[in-house]
Motif scaffolding. Structure first.
Motif, mmCIF file in Angstrom:
data_model
loop_
_atom_site.group_PDB
_atom_site.id
_atom_site.type_symbol
_atom_site.label_atom_id
_atom_site.label_comp_id
_atom_site.label_asym_id
_atom_site.label_seq_id
_atom_site.Cartn_x
_atom_site.Cartn_y
_atom_site.Cartn_z
ATOM 1 N N THR A 122 4.309 6.643 -12.058
ATOM 2 C CA THR A 122 3.524 7.243 -10.973
ATOM 3 C C THR A 122 4.391 7.376 -9.723
ATOM 4 O O THR A 122 4.440 8.435 -9.091
ATOM 5 C CB THR A 122 2.273 6.394 -10.699
ATOM 6 O OG1 THR A 122 1.521 6.348 -11.908
ATOM 7 C CG2 THR A 122 1.424 6.977 -9.595
ATOM 8 N N TYR A 173 0.793 -2.233 -1.903
ATOM 9 C CA TYR A 173 2.066 -2.722 -2.455
ATOM 10 C C TYR A 173 1.869 -3.199 -3.885
ATOM 11 O O TYR A 173 2.274 -4.298 -4.260
ATOM 12 C CB TYR A 173 2.646 -3.818 -1.548
ATOM 13 C CG TYR A 173 4.158 -3.809 -1.513
ATOM 14 C CD1 TYR A 173 4.847 -2.696 -1.043
ATOM 15 C CD2 TYR A 173 4.900 -4.893 -1.972
ATOM 16 C CE1 TYR A 173 6.225 -2.665 -1.017
ATOM 17 C CE2 TYR A 173 6.285 -4.881 -1.942
ATOM 18 C CZ TYR A 173 6.943 -3.758 -1.458
ATOM 19 O OH TYR A 173 8.312 -3.724 -1.429
ATOM 20 N N ASN A 233 1.470 -1.388 -8.086
ATOM 21 C CA ASN A 233 2.318 -0.617 -8.993
ATOM 22 C C ASN A 233 2.896 0.626 -8.300
ATOM 23 O O ASN A 233 4.102 0.841 -8.297
ATOM 24 C CB ASN A 233 1.494 -0.224 -10.235
ATOM 25 C CG ASN A 233 2.277 0.681 -11.165
ATOM 26 O OD1 ASN A 233 2.532 1.842 -10.841
ATOM 27 N ND2 ASN A 233 2.684 0.165 -12.305
ATOM 28 N N ALA A 234 2.038 1.428 -7.702
ATOM 29 C CA ALA A 234 2.507 2.680 -7.102
ATOM 30 C C ALA A 234 3.324 2.411 -5.833
ATOM 31 O O ALA A 234 4.424 2.942 -5.669
ATOM 32 C CB ALA A 234 1.320 3.581 -6.798
ATOM 33 N N SER A 277 -3.783 -5.595 0.743
ATOM 34 C CA SER A 277 -5.136 -5.805 1.251
ATOM 35 C C SER A 277 -5.167 -6.870 2.351
ATOM 36 O O SER A 277 -6.112 -6.923 3.148
ATOM 37 C CB SER A 277 -6.085 -6.178 0.112
ATOM 38 O OG SER A 277 -5.534 -7.255 -0.598
ATOM 39 N N ASN A 325 -3.769 -2.643 8.704
ATOM 40 C CA ASN A 325 -3.699 -1.460 7.852
ATOM 41 C C ASN A 325 -4.009 -0.193 8.637
ATOM 42 O O ASN A 325 -3.457 0.867 8.359
ATOM 43 C CB ASN A 325 -4.635 -1.601 6.657
ATOM 44 C CG ASN A 325 -3.874 -2.053 5.426
ATOM 45 O OD1 ASN A 325 -2.969 -1.362 4.972
ATOM 46 N ND2 ASN A 325 -4.220 -3.217 4.910
ATOM 47 N N ALA A 361 -3.022 2.993 -1.974
ATOM 48 C CA ALA A 361 -4.008 1.915 -2.163
ATOM 49 C C ALA A 361 -5.363 2.480 -2.575
ATOM 50 O O ALA A 361 -5.666 2.584 -3.759
ATOM 51 C CB ALA A 361 -4.111 1.082 -0.896
ATOM 52 N N ASN A 369 -5.433 7.918 -5.395
ATOM 53 C CA ASN A 369 -6.432 8.953 -5.652
ATOM 54 C C ASN A 369 -7.406 9.013 -4.481
ATOM 55 O O ASN A 369 -7.969 7.993 -4.080
ATOM 56 C CB ASN A 369 -7.215 8.629 -6.930
ATOM 57 C CG ASN A 369 -6.423 8.974 -8.177
ATOM 58 O OD1 ASN A 369 -5.842 10.046 -8.286
ATOM 59 N ND2 ASN A 369 -6.377 8.042 -9.123
HETATM 60 P P1 NAD Z 1 -2.512 -1.860 -7.787
HETATM 61 O O1 NAD Z 1 -3.764 -2.626 -8.001
HETATM 62 O O2 NAD Z 1 -1.284 -2.204 -8.551
HETATM 63 O O3 NAD Z 1 -2.104 -1.925 -6.223
HETATM 64 C C1 NAD Z 1 -2.993 -1.633 -5.185
HETATM 65 C C2 NAD Z 1 -2.417 -2.176 -3.898
HETATM 66 O O4 NAD Z 1 -3.259 -1.763 -2.806
HETATM 67 C C3 NAD Z 1 -2.351 -3.706 -3.830
HETATM 68 O O5 NAD Z 1 -1.146 -4.079 -3.214
HETATM 69 C C4 NAD Z 1 -3.527 -4.064 -2.930
HETATM 70 O O6 NAD Z 1 -3.330 -5.268 -2.225
HETATM 71 C C5 NAD Z 1 -3.499 -2.887 -1.978
HETATM 72 N N1 NAD Z 1 -4.735 -2.725 -1.235
HETATM 73 C C6 NAD Z 1 -6.014 -2.941 -1.634
HETATM 74 N N2 NAD Z 1 -6.851 -2.726 -0.621
HETATM 75 C C7 NAD Z 1 -6.092 -2.341 0.436
HETATM 76 C C8 NAD Z 1 -6.363 -1.974 1.779
HETATM 77 N N3 NAD Z 1 -7.604 -1.959 2.257
HETATM 78 N N4 NAD Z 1 -5.329 -1.630 2.574
HETATM 79 C C9 NAD Z 1 -4.061 -1.664 2.107
HETATM 80 N N5 NAD Z 1 -3.744 -2.018 0.862
HETATM 81 C C10 NAD Z 1 -4.743 -2.345 0.040
HETATM 82 O O7 NAD Z 1 -2.909 -0.330 -7.998
HETATM 83 P P2 NAD Z 1 -1.968 0.902 -8.294
HETATM 84 O O8 NAD Z 1 -1.907 1.117 -9.752
HETATM 85 O O9 NAD Z 1 -0.726 0.800 -7.489
HETATM 86 O O10 NAD Z 1 -2.901 2.079 -7.719
HETATM 87 C C11 NAD Z 1 -2.927 2.394 -6.329
HETATM 88 C C12 NAD Z 1 -3.517 3.770 -6.183
HETATM 89 O O11 NAD Z 1 -2.744 4.687 -6.933
HETATM 90 C C13 NAD Z 1 -4.958 3.927 -6.687
HETATM 91 O O12 NAD Z 1 -5.629 4.876 -5.891
HETATM 92 C C14 NAD Z 1 -4.771 4.489 -8.079
HETATM 93 O O13 NAD Z 1 -5.907 5.211 -8.532
HETATM 94 C C15 NAD Z 1 -3.580 5.398 -7.834
HETATM 95 N N6 NAD Z 1 -2.873 5.749 -9.065
HETATM 96 C C16 NAD Z 1 -2.189 4.811 -9.766
HETATM 97 C C17 NAD Z 1 -1.554 5.188 -10.942
HETATM 98 C C18 NAD Z 1 -0.750 4.212 -11.756
HETATM 99 O O14 NAD Z 1 -0.175 4.627 -12.768
HETATM 100 N N7 NAD Z 1 -0.657 2.955 -11.372
HETATM 101 C C19 NAD Z 1 -1.615 6.506 -11.399
HETATM 102 C C20 NAD Z 1 -2.310 7.445 -10.642
HETATM 103 C C21 NAD Z 1 -2.933 7.049 -9.470
#
Ligand code: NAD
Length: 416
Positions: A189, A218, A220-221, A242, A278, A293, A316
């Motif tokens: 991603t 912080y 996966n993405a 978060s 944030n 996030a 998203n």
């Molecule tokens: P994840 O759970 O690995 O990471 C999410 C991060 O966001 C965490 O560090 C969390 O602490 C942080 N977070 C949560 N609430 C927050 C806030 N209020 N303010 C700031 N940070 C906050 O999730 P991910 O897989 O990295 O996904 C993140 C976004 O990317 C989502 O919208 C997801 O739908 C989108 N996405 C991810 C993928 C993928 O392959 N991982 C693919 C497409 C879209």
């Protein structure tokens, strides 16, 4: 997951584009509804011996361009409307990068934070069986989403395979590499998003080297984006999770920040950086802002104070429709989610192709093909953006995607 009904938002976005494309009314009506919706209610034995009922969903929004594809989300606030909206967005995402899938999504109402590994495994295996006749490598291929991960995918693959009597790795993507996952899926991603950022920088005449990057989220993405974009010579000046954010105008070391987050549970209080909220983080002056996030982060209440030149939506739905318009008016270049974060589903597609062929690619091969797809898709969206003049990049991406799905419907015709 959010207060606003995102199904209404998704429908509104679609209606606007359908109008602009002058779609036939039967195609419009078809694409305003999910093709198939399955609701399941099932019992799970909890660690204390009690039995609890859970509700889950699987939506196959469109099967027009190929089997349904989309993640499974575990969250206490999952609703059918949310799953429908996410499944509709998956339809556009697969179409914008032109991979041969429709769109789908699933969810279970549960709170994984309060569940043990054993409870999560039993819930996952029972949900997998409840939807087993609905999914399949030629029908509908789920993947991870919020609160589900490669281990969850491994349980689904095992449950499905055990029941049919032979291994079916292609029923699910995002699996561990050891059981048929793809090399490069973990970073896909962020890597895909990076390819679109590099293209945008080139288009805008903005050097990537030494550009200032701010990343919200912080996980996966976000973390992988920080690592990869630093590798391009950019300076990651602020990141958050978060718990809050951190800022250092001289740049942060992404690996060190991750080490700190693992030790303390958050990026906050990272030595040598200033803590920020944030909200403040989004308003820091930078060249590239990457929301990675949640939904609804850039909205009408803060969009006037965004000081980035490029907003690349790794998350998203981080920008509301009202804020989109203001970003466009202010000349801030948006790389919309259905394009910017499509690298994840693209490498999921590669994983499925490798599973069906039982022939596996090296990581360089995966990344090379990902680059080609992301760059071509960016060019096609940009072409519409430049041609139409009065649209933003999101509308351009939607026009490309909805057109592709509509054309598939026209060509296939109406049965019987
Ligand atoms: P994840 O759970 O690995 O990471 C999410 C991060 O966001 C965490 O560090 C969390 O602490 C942080 N977070 C949560 N609430 C927050 C806030 N209020 N303010 C700031 N940070 C906050 O999730 P991910 O897989 O990295 O996904 C993140 C976004 O990317 C989502 O919208 C997801 O739908 C989108 N996405 C991810 C993928 C993928 O392959 N991982 C693919 C497409 C879209």
């Amino acid at each position: 997951m959010q207060e606003k009904n995102i199904w209404e938002v998704a429908l509104k976005q679609f209606d606007n584009v359908a109008e602009r494309l002058n779609l036939e009314s039967y195609i419009r009506e078809k694409l305003r509804r999910p093709n198939r919706v399955l609701t399941v209610n099932f019992p799970v034995r909890m660690d204390d011996g009690s039995i609890k009922m859970f509700e889950g969903y699987r939506v196959q929004y469109s099967l027009d361009r190929g089997p349904a594809k989309g993640g499974i989300r575990y969250h206490p606030k999952v609703t059918l409307d949310e799953v429908k909206a996410l499944a509709m967005w998956m339809t556009w995402k697969c179409a914008v990068v032109n991979i041969p899938y429709g769109g789908g999504k699933g969810g279970v109402i549960c709170n994984p934070r309060n569940m043990s590994m054993g409870e999560l495994e039993r819930l996952t295996r029972r949900f997998a069986i409840e939807i087993a006749s609905f999914i399949g490598p030629q029908r509908d291929i789920p993947a991870p989403d919020v609160n589900t991960n490669p281990q969850t995918m491994a349980w689904i693959m095992d449950t499905y395979s055990t029941n049919v009597g032979y291994p079916v790795p292609g029923v699910i993507t995002g699996k561990p590499v050891e059981i048929g996952g793809s090399e490069g899926r973990g970073e896909a991603t962020a890597r895909g998003c990076l390819f679109t950022i590099l293209k945008a920088c080139k288009f805008l005449g903005l050097p990537v080297k030494n550009s200032r990057v701010v990343i919200q989220g912080y996980g996966n993405a976000g973390y992988n984006m920080a690592k990869l974009i630093k590798g391009e010579g950019a300076k990651v000046i602020a990141v958050s999770d978060s718990g809050g954010g951190i800022y250092n105008e001289d740049g942060l070391d992404p690996e060190e920040v991750m080490r700190h987050k693992k030790e303390t549970g958050s990026v906050v209080d990272f030595p040598g950086a200033k803590n920020v909220t944030n909200g403040d983080l989004l308003e820091i002056e930078c060249e590239i802002l990457v929301p990675a996030a949640l939904e609804d982060q850039i909205n009408e209440s803060n969009v006037d104070r965004i000081k980035a030149k490029i907003v690349a939506e790794a998350a998203n739905g981080p920008t509301t429709p009202g804020a989109d318009k203001i970003l466009l008016d202010r000349g801030i270049f948006l790389i919309p989610d259905i394009l910017a974060n499509a690298g994840g589903v693209t490498v999921s597609y590669f994983e499925w192709v490798q599973n069906l062929q039982a022939f596996y690619w090296k990581e360089e091969e995966v990344n090379r093909r990902l680059k080609e797809i992301m760059e071509n898709s960016f060019d096609q969206v940009l072409e519409i953006f430049l041609r139409e003049k009065d649209v933003d990049m999101r509308t351009a991406a939607y026009m490309l995607a909805v057109n592709r799905v509509a054309e598939a419907i026209r060509l296939r015709g109406i049965y019987p």
